[in-house]
Write a protein that holds these residues in place. Structure first.
Motif, PDB file in Angstrom:
ATOM      1  N   HIS A 108       1.658  -1.292  -0.100  1.00  0.00           N
ATOM      2  CA  HIS A 108       0.228  -0.325  -0.086  1.00  0.00           C
ATOM      3  C   HIS A 108       1.046   0.826   0.096  1.00  0.00           C
ATOM      4  O   HIS A 108       1.752   1.593   0.436  1.00  0.00           O
ATOM      5  N   HIS A 109       0.634   2.605  -0.601  1.00  0.00           N
ATOM      6  CA  HIS A 109       0.897   3.344  -1.246  1.00  0.00           C
ATOM      7  C   HIS A 109       0.501   4.627  -0.022  1.00  0.00           C
ATOM      8  O   HIS A 109      -0.170   4.601  -0.394  1.00  0.00           O
ATOM      9  N   HIS A 126      -5.666  -3.714   3.506  1.00  0.00           N
ATOM     10  CA  HIS A 126      -5.239  -2.614   3.307  1.00  0.00           C
ATOM     11  C   HIS A 126      -6.887  -1.938   2.739  1.00  0.00           C
ATOM     12  O   HIS A 126      -7.121  -0.454   2.533  1.00  0.00           O
ATOM     13  N   HIS A 130      -7.849   2.437   3.211  1.00  0.00           N
ATOM     14  CA  HIS A 130      -8.145   3.453   2.225  1.00  0.00           C
ATOM     15  C   HIS A 130      -9.502   4.306   2.611  1.00  0.00           C
ATOM     16  O   HIS A 130      -9.560   5.246   2.410  1.00  0.00           O
TER      17      HIS A 130
END
Ligand SMILES: [Zn+2]
Ligand SMILES: [Zn+2]
Ligand SMILES: [Zn+2]
Length: 143
Positions: A108-109, A126, A130
């Motif tokens: 995950h960025h 994840h 977000h």
């Protein structure tokens, strides 16, 4: 409450066997889940070309959505591509989820400008990351 007679198979079944529906009596559909499933299957079996057309439409829609995403967030696509390449070459190593330790994880960025700097998270965490990021964005936009 508690049980209901299915309009199609005429069996008395517990209320959990019916989907919630605002059209049915007592807030539940008049046909049980089983019968709903079966009738949907029958419906599509009788109309194979319509089913295919519907699937094709869905596919086009998905492709259009992907294309839109690509145009809206080129930096994310670029970061993900760079990250995937680095992973293949072994420059970055896979780690289990940082939150729960699940082996099946995805990168995950936190910052798309740092494509190789990722946080390893399982599917669930994840998604939560977000959702949290979206919420923060919304809160910032409010002020
Ligand atoms: Zn039924
Ligand atoms: Zn996790
Ligand atoms: Zn992510």
């Amino acid at each position: 409450m508690g049980s209901k007679i299915c309009r199609i198979c005429s069996e008395t079944k517990p209320i959990e066997a019916f989907w919630r529906s605002k059209f049915g009596r007592g807030g539940f559909a008049n046909e049980c889940k089983e019968c709903t499933k079966a009738s949907k299957r029958e419906y599509w079996k009788a109309r194979p070309e319509q089913l295919l057309a519907r699937r094709a439409k869905q596919r086009d829609l998905n492709a259009a959505l992907r294309e839109k995403y690509r145009k809206q967030h080129p930096e994310r696509i670029a970061a993900n591509d760079a990250f995937k390449r680095a992973l293949q070459k072994g420059i970055v190593k896979k780690h289990p989820c940082w939150v729960c330790g699940e082996e099946k994880s995805e990168g995950h960025h936190a910052d798309y400008k740092q494509p190789l700097d990722v946080v390893w998270l399982c599917r669930l965490h994840h998604r939560q990351a977000h959702a949290l990021a979206r919420e923060l964005e919304r809160k910032n936009a409010d002020h």
